[in-house]
Design a protein around this motif. Structure first.
Motif, PDB file in Angstrom:
ATOM      1  N   SER A  45       0.705  -0.919  -0.085  1.00 16.11           N
ATOM      2  CA  SER A  45       0.077   0.072   0.124  1.00 16.11           C
ATOM      3  C   SER A  45       0.883   1.333   0.060  1.00 16.11           C
ATOM      4  N   VAL A  46       0.308   2.414  -0.091  1.00 17.44           N
ATOM      5  CA  VAL A  46       1.184   3.799  -0.250  1.00 17.44           C
ATOM      6  C   VAL A  46       1.597   4.032   1.158  1.00 17.44           C
ATOM      7  N   GLY A  47       0.915   3.624   2.043  1.00 14.76           N
ATOM      8  CA  GLY A  47       1.326   3.854   3.422  1.00 14.76           C
ATOM      9  C   GLY A  47       2.451   2.931   3.962  1.00 14.76           C
ATOM     10  N   GLN A  48       2.459   1.682   3.247  1.00 13.15           N
ATOM     11  CA  GLN A  48       3.651   0.741   3.570  1.00 13.15           C
ATOM     12  C   GLN A  48       4.997   1.199   2.786  1.00 13.15           C
TER      13      GLN A  48
ATOM     14  N   VAL B 103      -1.591   9.182   2.807  1.00 12.04           N
ATOM     15  CA  VAL B 103      -1.691   8.158   3.706  1.00 12.04           C
ATOM     16  C   VAL B 103      -2.708   8.268   4.980  1.00 12.04           C
ATOM     17  N   ASP B 104      -3.358   7.040   5.347  1.00  7.68           N
ATOM     18  CA  ASP B 104      -4.419   7.187   6.335  1.00  7.68           C
ATOM     19  C   ASP B 104      -3.940   7.755   7.724  1.00  7.68           C
ATOM     20  N   PRO B 105      -4.970   8.259   8.536  1.00  3.71           N
ATOM     21  CA  PRO B 105      -4.468   8.927   9.526  1.00  3.71           C
ATOM     22  C   PRO B 105      -3.489   8.018  10.594  1.00  3.71           C
ATOM     23  N   ARG B 106      -3.723   6.889  10.648  1.00  2.99           N
ATOM     24  CA  ARG B 106      -3.095   6.127  11.594  1.00  2.99           C
ATOM     25  C   ARG B 106      -1.422   5.929  11.182  1.00  2.99           C
ATOM     26  N   THR B 107      -1.334   5.740   9.786  1.00  2.00           N
ATOM     27  CA  THR B 107       0.139   5.756   9.174  1.00  2.00           C
ATOM     28  C   THR B 107       0.687   7.317   9.522  1.00  2.00           C
ATOM     29  N   ASP B 108       0.033   8.169   9.151  1.00  2.00           N
ATOM     30  CA  ASP B 108       0.531   9.449   9.507  1.00  2.00           C
ATOM     31  C   ASP B 108       1.097   9.631  10.831  1.00  2.00           C
ATOM     32  N   GLU B 109       0.286   9.321  11.765  1.00  2.00           N
ATOM     33  CA  GLU B 109       0.439   9.388  13.262  1.00  2.00           C
ATOM     34  C   GLU B 109       1.874   8.451  13.588  1.00  2.00           C
ATOM     35  N   LEU B 110       1.946   7.476  12.881  1.00  2.00           N
ATOM     36  CA  LEU B 110       3.183   6.500  13.230  1.00  2.00           C
ATOM     37  C   LEU B 110       4.312   7.101  12.648  1.00  2.00           C
TER      38      LEU B 110
ATOM     39  N   LEU C   6      17.102  15.652   7.376  1.00  2.00           N
ATOM     40  CA  LEU C   6      16.228  14.910   6.895  1.00  2.00           C
ATOM     41  C   LEU C   6      14.998  15.953   6.182  1.00  2.00           C
ATOM     42  N   ILE C   7      14.690  15.577   5.015  1.00  2.00           N
ATOM     43  CA  ILE C   7      13.630  16.320   4.222  1.00  2.00           C
ATOM     44  C   ILE C   7      12.462  15.500   3.955  1.00  2.00           C
ATOM     45  N   ILE C   8      11.444  15.919   4.505  1.00  2.00           N
ATOM     46  CA  ILE C   8       9.942  15.415   4.264  1.00  2.00           C
ATOM     47  C   ILE C   8       9.117  16.124   3.327  1.00  2.00           C
ATOM     48  N   ASP C   9       8.754  15.522   2.188  1.00  2.00           N
ATOM     49  CA  ASP C   9       8.148  16.232   1.182  1.00  2.00           C
ATOM     50  C   ASP C   9       6.862  15.750   1.172  1.00  2.00           C
ATOM     51  N   GLU C  10       5.857  16.511   1.900  1.00  2.00           N
ATOM     52  CA  GLU C  10       4.329  16.129   2.015  1.00  2.00           C
ATOM     53  C   GLU C  10       4.145  14.369   2.001  1.00  2.00           C
ATOM     54  N   ALA C  11       5.069  13.901   3.053  1.00  2.00           N
ATOM     55  CA  ALA C  11       4.983  12.633   2.963  1.00  2.00           C
ATOM     56  C   ALA C  11       3.694  11.884   3.584  1.00  2.00           C
ATOM     57  N   THR C  12       3.094  12.716   4.160  1.00  2.00           N
ATOM     58  CA  THR C  12       1.702  11.903   4.824  1.00  2.00           C
ATOM     59  C   THR C  12       0.684  12.623   4.164  1.00  2.00           C
ATOM     60  N   ALA C  13       0.540  13.148   2.971  1.00  2.00           N
ATOM     61  CA  ALA C  13      -0.427  13.736   2.205  1.00  2.00           C
ATOM     62  C   ALA C  13      -1.333  12.632   1.762  1.00  2.00           C
TER      63      ALA C  13
END
Length: 336
Positions: A189-192, A218-225, A209-216
Motif C-alpha cells: 500500500s502507499v502507506g507501507q 496516507v491514512d491517519p494511523r500511518t500519518d501518526e506513526l 532529513l527532508i520530508i516532502d508532504e510524505a503524509t499527504a
C-alpha cells in the motif's frame, strides 16, 4: 494484397522505432549535471551539526525558465524542526530541489560551512535523507530496497522494520526479506511504501532529513506513526517538512511561509499566529473555527513549554502573575 499489408505494417513499425531513436538522441543532448565527485570532499562525519544557510538564492529549472525561488535567504539552525508551508507554486518543493542541486541554483547554499556548489553531487546527496510524497520502491528484493549497497546486517534491517511496524508484513512474504517486489512496489500500500522510505532514512543516520508532504496520501494511523517515529528517531537531526496538513507542522520549532518563490515569514508558530495579518494566521483561519482554535492552542502549548516550562501544569498553560507573557513574546522577537 498480403504483401501490401505487410509493407504498411513494417513502415508503421519503422516510424515507431524512429521515434524511439529521436528520444534517445534527445537524452544525449541534455545538459550534463555537475561532477559526481570533486576535489573538495568533506569528512565522513559531515554534516555533524546540520546547519543550513541559504544566501540570496535564485533558482530556475531551466536556463530560459521563470524563477521559482527569488532572493531567498534563511538560516536553519542545528537540530531545528522547520515546517515549510505555502500555496501551490509558492516554491516549497523548489527549495528542496535547490538543496539537492537538481538544477544549479544561483547564490550560495551552505551546509555546515561547506558550500554545496563546491561539492560533488554524490557527496552532497548521500548525506541528505528524503521521504518523498510519492514513495519510490525499486524492482528487486525487500533487502535491496532497504540496503542497496549491502552496508547493514540482517539484525539492523529487521530492527528498523520493527521500528516502523513493518516487520510482521515482511515476515508474511513468501521469502521474507528476499521476496521480489512487484514493479514500483505495487504489492504494498502507499502507506507501507512510505514506511519503507522512512526505514531507509533511519538506517542512513544522516543529520539532515527532508520530508516532502510524505503524509499527504496516507491514512491517519500511518500519518501518526510516521510523525511519532520522526520525533523519536530524528530528535538530534535537522528536519525540514513540507506540509500539506498544518497540524503536522504546527509543533515545529519554526515555520517558513513561502509565496511566489519568496520567503514571507519565518518564526515560531505561536509568534506568527499572534499577528492576525500574517499569512500563516490566515491559512489557519481558513480551516474553520474549531480546527483553527485547536492549532493555535497546540502552538501555544509548544511555545510556553519551551520558553516558560515552569508554567505548564498537566499539559495546560498556567499563567503566573509574576510572568509577563507579552514581554516574553517581545523578547523572543528581538532575539530573532
Amino acid at each position: 494484397m498480403g504483401m501490401f499489408q505487410w509493407g504498411v505494417r513494417q513502415s508503421a513499425e519503422v516510424e515507431n522505432l524512429m521515434i524511439s531513436v529521436e528520444r534517445v538522441m534527445e537524452y544525449t543532448e541534455l545538459e550534463k549535471e555537475a561532477p559526481w565527485e570533486s576535489n573538495k570532499r568533506p569528512s565522513a562525519e559531515w554534516p555533524s551539526q546540520g546547519v543550513i544557510a541559504f544566501e540570496n538564492v535564485n533558482f530556475t529549472y531551466s536556463l530560459d525558465g521563470p524563477l521559482v525561488l527569488r532572493h531567498f535567504s534563511v538560516l536553519i539552525k542545528s537540530k531545528e524542526k522547520v515546517g515549510i508551508v505555502g500555496r501551490t507554486g509558492a516554491g516549497k518543493s523548489s527549495l528542496i530541489a535547490a538543496l539537492f542541486r537538481l538544477a544549479e541554483p544561483k547564490g550560495r547554499i551552505w551546509i555546515d560551512k561547506y558550500l554545496t556548489s563546491e561539492l560533488g553531487l554524490h557527496d552532497l546527496r548521500k548525506k541528505i535523507s528524503i521521504i518523498p510524497q510519492e514513495p519510490v520502491l525499486f524492482t528487486g528484493t525487500m533487502r535491496k530496497n532497504l540496503d542497496p549497497f549491502n552496508e547493514y546486517t540482517d539484525e539492523e534491517l529487521w530492527n528498523v522494520l520493527e521500528e516502523v511496524q513493518l516487520k510482521e508484513a515482511v515476515e508474511e512474504l513468501p521469502d521474507k526479506m528476499e521476496t521480489q517486489l512487484a514493479e514500483s512496489g505495487s504489492n504494498f500500500s502507499v502507506g507501507q511504501r512510505q514506511l519503507v522510505c522512512l526505514a531507509r532514512a533511519i538506517l542512513k543516520k544522516n543529520r539532515i532529513l527532508i520530508i516532502d508532504e510524505a503524509t499527504a496520501n496516507v491514512d491517519p494511523r500511518t500519518d501518526e506513526l510516521i510523525q511519532k517515529t520522526i520525533r523519536e528517531k530524528f530528535a538530534q537531526c535537522t528536519v525540514l517538512t513540507i506540509a500539506h496538513r498544518l497540524n503536522t507542522i504546527i509543533d515545529s520549532d519554526r515555520i517558513m511561509v513561502l509565496d511566489a518563490g519568496r520567503l514571507k515569514e519565518y518564526n515560531e508558530p505561536y509568534i506568527l499566529l499572534q499577528e492576525k495579518e500574517s499569512l500563516l494566521y490566515k491559512m489557519v483561519q481558513q480551516l474553520g473555527k474549531a480546527e483553527a482554535a485547536a492549532l493555535i492552542e497546540t502552538a501555544k502549548q509548544v511555545y510556553f513549554s519551551k520558553t516558560y516550562p515552569e508554567v505548564i501544569q498537566n499539559g495546560q498553560v498556567v499563567i503566573d502573575s509574576s510572568i509577563d507573557a507579552s514581554s516574553g513574546l517581545i523578547i523572543s522577537e528581538t532575539a530573532l
